[in-house]
Write a protein that holds these residues in place. Structure first.
Motif, PDB file in Angstrom:
ATOM      1  N   VAL A  65      -7.205  -2.997  -9.682  1.00  0.00           N
ATOM      2  CA  VAL A  65      -8.080  -3.131 -10.862  1.00  0.00           C
ATOM      3  C   VAL A  65      -8.771  -1.801 -11.140  1.00  0.00           C
ATOM      4  O   VAL A  65      -8.840  -1.356 -12.295  1.00  0.00           O
ATOM      5  N   ARG A  66      -9.259  -1.161 -10.087  1.00  0.00           N
ATOM      6  CA  ARG A  66      -9.939   0.130 -10.241  1.00  0.00           C
ATOM      7  C   ARG A  66      -8.991   1.154 -10.874  1.00  0.00           C
ATOM      8  O   ARG A  66      -9.371   1.890 -11.789  1.00  0.00           O
ATOM      9  N   GLU A  67      -7.741   1.169 -10.433  1.00  0.00           N
ATOM     10  CA  GLU A  67      -6.758   2.120 -10.979  1.00  0.00           C
ATOM     11  C   GLU A  67      -6.446   1.803 -12.439  1.00  0.00           C
ATOM     12  O   GLU A  67      -6.302   2.699 -13.256  1.00  0.00           O
ATOM     13  N   LYS A  68      -6.360   0.520 -12.766  1.00  0.00           N
ATOM     14  CA  LYS A  68      -6.079   0.129 -14.154  1.00  0.00           C
ATOM     15  C   LYS A  68      -7.239   0.512 -15.073  1.00  0.00           C
ATOM     16  O   LYS A  68      -7.031   0.892 -16.228  1.00  0.00           O
ATOM     17  N   HIS A 102       8.849  -3.334 -11.516  1.00  0.00           N
ATOM     18  CA  HIS A 102       7.801  -2.317 -11.649  1.00  0.00           C
ATOM     19  C   HIS A 102       7.713  -1.327 -10.492  1.00  0.00           C
ATOM     20  O   HIS A 102       7.065  -0.291 -10.623  1.00  0.00           O
ATOM     21  N   ARG A 103       8.303  -1.657  -9.352  1.00  0.00           N
ATOM     22  CA  ARG A 103       8.230  -0.749  -8.214  1.00  0.00           C
ATOM     23  C   ARG A 103       9.437  -0.983  -7.309  1.00  0.00           C
ATOM     24  O   ARG A 103      10.148  -1.982  -7.457  1.00  0.00           O
ATOM     25  N   THR A 104       9.635  -0.084  -6.382  1.00  0.00           N
ATOM     26  CA  THR A 104      10.714  -0.227  -5.412  1.00  0.00           C
ATOM     27  C   THR A 104      10.262  -1.174  -4.311  1.00  0.00           C
ATOM     28  O   THR A 104       9.231  -0.952  -3.675  1.00  0.00           O
ATOM     29  N   VAL A 105      11.031  -2.222  -4.116  1.00  0.00           N
ATOM     30  CA  VAL A 105      10.796  -3.155  -3.017  1.00  0.00           C
ATOM     31  C   VAL A 105      11.837  -2.816  -1.958  1.00  0.00           C
ATOM     32  O   VAL A 105      13.014  -3.079  -2.125  1.00  0.00           O
ATOM     33  N   LYS A 127      -1.628  -7.384 -11.703  1.00  0.00           N
ATOM     34  CA  LYS A 127      -0.908  -8.650 -11.902  1.00  0.00           C
ATOM     35  C   LYS A 127      -0.187  -9.049 -10.624  1.00  0.00           C
ATOM     36  O   LYS A 127      -0.286 -10.201 -10.183  1.00  0.00           O
ATOM     37  N   GLU A 128       0.531  -8.119 -10.006  1.00  0.00           N
ATOM     38  CA  GLU A 128       1.225  -8.471  -8.770  1.00  0.00           C
ATOM     39  C   GLU A 128       0.216  -8.801  -7.673  1.00  0.00           C
ATOM     40  O   GLU A 128       0.409  -9.742  -6.910  1.00  0.00           O
ATOM     41  N   SER A 129      -0.854  -8.039  -7.599  1.00  0.00           N
ATOM     42  CA  SER A 129      -1.871  -8.300  -6.587  1.00  0.00           C
ATOM     43  C   SER A 129      -2.493  -9.681  -6.775  1.00  0.00           C
ATOM     44  O   SER A 129      -2.756 -10.389  -5.798  1.00  0.00           O
ATOM     45  N   ARG A 167       0.838  -1.205   0.000  1.00  0.00           N
ATOM     46  CA  ARG A 167       0.000   0.000   0.000  1.00  0.00           C
ATOM     47  C   ARG A 167       0.869   1.251   0.000  1.00  0.00           C
ATOM     48  O   ARG A 167       0.611   2.201  -0.743  1.00  0.00           O
ATOM     49  N   ARG A 168       1.903   1.240   0.844  1.00  0.00           N
ATOM     50  CA  ARG A 168       2.792   2.398   0.943  1.00  0.00           C
ATOM     51  C   ARG A 168       3.550   2.645  -0.367  1.00  0.00           C
ATOM     52  O   ARG A 168       3.824   3.782  -0.730  1.00  0.00           O
ATOM     53  N   SER A 169       3.863   1.564  -1.080  1.00  0.00           N
ATOM     54  CA  SER A 169       4.611   1.713  -2.334  1.00  0.00           C
ATOM     55  C   SER A 169       3.713   2.131  -3.499  1.00  0.00           C
ATOM     56  O   SER A 169       4.204   2.364  -4.600  1.00  0.00           O
ATOM     57  N   GLY A 170       2.393   2.212  -3.279  1.00  0.00           N
ATOM     58  CA  GLY A 170       1.475   2.605  -4.351  1.00  0.00           C
ATOM     59  C   GLY A 170       1.369   1.547  -5.431  1.00  0.00           C
ATOM     60  O   GLY A 170       1.439   1.852  -6.616  1.00  0.00           O
ATOM     61  N   ILE A 171       1.175   0.306  -5.008  1.00  0.00           N
ATOM     62  CA  ILE A 171       1.133  -0.818  -5.948  1.00  0.00           C
ATOM     63  C   ILE A 171       0.126  -0.590  -7.070  1.00  0.00           C
ATOM     64  O   ILE A 171       0.339  -1.026  -8.201  1.00  0.00           O
ATOM     65  N   GLU A 172      -0.949   0.132  -6.769  1.00  0.00           N
ATOM     66  CA  GLU A 172      -1.975   0.365  -7.798  1.00  0.00           C
ATOM     67  C   GLU A 172      -1.456   1.240  -8.941  1.00  0.00           C
ATOM     68  O   GLU A 172      -1.996   1.199 -10.046  1.00  0.00           O
ATOM     69  N   HIS A 173      -0.400   2.021  -8.695  1.00  0.00           N
ATOM     70  CA  HIS A 173       0.173   2.899  -9.734  1.00  0.00           C
ATOM     71  C   HIS A 173       1.393   2.280 -10.402  1.00  0.00           C
ATOM     72  O   HIS A 173       1.930   2.867 -11.332  1.00  0.00           O
TER      73      HIS A 173
END
Length: 195
Positions: free
Chosen positions: A183-186, A100-103, A47-49, A36-42
């Motif tokens: 999904v909503r963000e996509k 795709h994001r910073t881990v 796919k990751e979710s 959530r903090r990393s903004g996974i939706e953006h």
């Protein structure tokens, strides 16, 4: 006075039920907070979710087996197989996420708990049912039992209800929310184009 085998077995069960399992649930919540903090939706999106939901199923199935079924060679083999499938999926998850994001180091450290706690749980269950575990490999005095039966001595109903509620509240709802959010963000650009 030296503790009896039954006492050690009981202590091991209590340790598994009231320490390992709650810690595992807490690690799952901590991982969700990192996503959530990393903004996974953006970033990595649905796919990751979806991979996270797959991992919940891969570990949820052996947990349900441990709660409700007689633990024998079949159930132990199923748990071990699920553990290795979960490990492969975890590797896929991190490989995809890091593209795709910073881990963050914190999230990576939480992942180490999410990998080792299932191993600890499966290994403790194997120790508690050692004759059937050994029988999987053709060792020990017992023949491998591949029958599928409900537990003869069920776990306390209050514990099962508590654990099922905790799984819903601390795992299924947060990760379901994460999937819905991604999904909503996509879909957002498509929705704004059609509006």
């Amino acid at each position: 006075m030296e503790p009896t085998h039954l006492t050690l077995s009981h202590l091991s069960e209590m340790y598994l039920m009231y320490f390992i399992v709650p810690l595992w649930l807490a690690a799952g919540v901590a991982d969700w907070l990192c996503h959530r903090r990393s903004g996974i939706e953006h970033t990595s999106g649905p796919k990751e979710s979806a991979i996270h939901l797959l991992m919940l199923v891969e570990m949820g199935a052996p947990v349900l087996a441990a709660l409700f079924l007689d633990v024998n060679a079949l159930v132990l083999a199923f748990m071990i197989a699920c553990f290795f499938v979960h490990e492969a999926t975890a590797l896929w998850d991190v490989s995809y996420a890091t593209q795709h994001r910073t881990v963050t180091p914190l999230e990576q450290h939480i992942h180490s708990f999410l990998e080792m706690l299932p191993l600890m749980a499966v290994s403790m269950i194997a120790l508690l049912h050692w004759p059937q575990f050994a029988a999987l490999f053709g060792a020990g005095p017992e023949a491998a039992d591949f029958g599928l039966r409900w537990k003869e001595s069920p776990l306390p109903r209050s514990y099962v209800l508590w654990l099922m509620a905790a799984i819903v509240v601390f795992e299924l709802l947060p990760y379901g929310e994460e999937f819905a959010r991604t999904v909503r963000e996509k879909l957002r650009p498509r929705l704004s184009r059609t509006a």
